[in-house]
Design an enzyme around this catalytic site. Sequence first.
Site, PDB file in Angstrom:
ATOM      1  N   ASP A   9       0.841  -1.189   0.000  1.00 15.54           N
ATOM      2  CA  ASP A   9       0.000   0.000   0.000  1.00 15.54           C
ATOM      3  C   ASP A   9       0.882   1.248   0.000  1.00 15.54           C
ATOM      4  O   ASP A   9       2.001   1.234   0.539  1.00 15.54           O
ATOM      5  CB  ASP A   9      -0.893   0.043   1.254  1.00 15.54           C
ATOM      6  N   ARG A  10       0.341   2.323  -0.539  1.00 20.99           N
ATOM      7  CA  ARG A  10       1.111   3.568  -0.637  1.00 20.99           C
ATOM      8  C   ARG A  10       1.656   4.019   0.723  1.00 20.99           C
ATOM      9  O   ARG A  10       2.794   4.476   0.822  1.00 20.99           O
ATOM     10  CB  ARG A  10       0.214   4.664  -1.230  1.00 20.99           C
TER      11      ARG A  10
END
Length: 326
Positions: A153-154
């Site tokens: 995930d970012r």
Amino acid sequence: MSQKPDNTVVQDDERPKVRFITIDSEDAGQRIDNFLLRTLKGVPKSHLYRLMRKGEIRVNKKRIKPVYKLAVDDVLRIAPIRVSEKKDTVSTGLNIVANLEKQILFEDERLIVINKPSGMAVHGGSGLSFGLIEALRALRPDARMLELVHRLDRDTSGCLVVAKKRSALRHLHEQLRNKTVQKFYHALVKGHWPTKLTRVTEGLRKNDLKSGERVVIVDNINGKESETRFRVLERYRGATLVRAFPVTGRTHQIRVHCQVTGHSIAMDSKYGHEDFDADMKGKGLKRLFLHAASIEFTHPLSEERLKIEAPLEPSLEKLLTKLVRE
């Protein structure tokens, strides 16, 4: 400057030549259009298809279709063409790109393992001009290929594996399918995590909101089977540092499995707890406290078992020193 019959503009003094490429085991098995898109950087797909139709790109002296699958020892003949490569939109001078070099944990001729910074997407898109993979390509312009083996995930930091050869990518994807890759995460969660809570197996389903935002919800009827295993690493007043091992690899799995137990991860914008986040923010936390601390897999060439560890960034270490241990 002269105009070529195929409408490609070339410089008179550049004199593009016929190119011959012999296919090895690394490139065998893939479609020729996909191979050419990578090899002839900057050439639009439509232009490649036209060149193949006209016979300006041939395999073993024969015309081929874009769906043709390359075999070992195939000889590609590419006519004298030149299309100006698009300039890389990622500058190696950017601080965020230059700093990535320092985050490389392991690199050889087959792969790179990098400690991905929080806040950096793994690839461009959704309004982002570039992500980690584009930045790495700018840092390694001579690499024939750089492809993500898996994703983070970012807002999650930590170990991310990038393949430098197709054989390595296939090998590692097979390990992921067979669940022989072990990824361990560290997360700071709300409250007192029970010692006996070692497994969470709630089914998960992706749900698109009217706003266009995607969230993952617990759904034990229509959701995908999911499992995360947990172990307590350290207890603090009002918080627990846990180690999470995702047996399955669903989107936002660890984050939702923590939320459903009542122990949301600190500073989780989608699945967090408002009061807990406010407390952690007051102590200086500015990001999601979820970190891919280590990854273990079999090296695709040497067959050695490798375990790569990524240290916590200083801001997370600093936060832990401000918490009161129980």
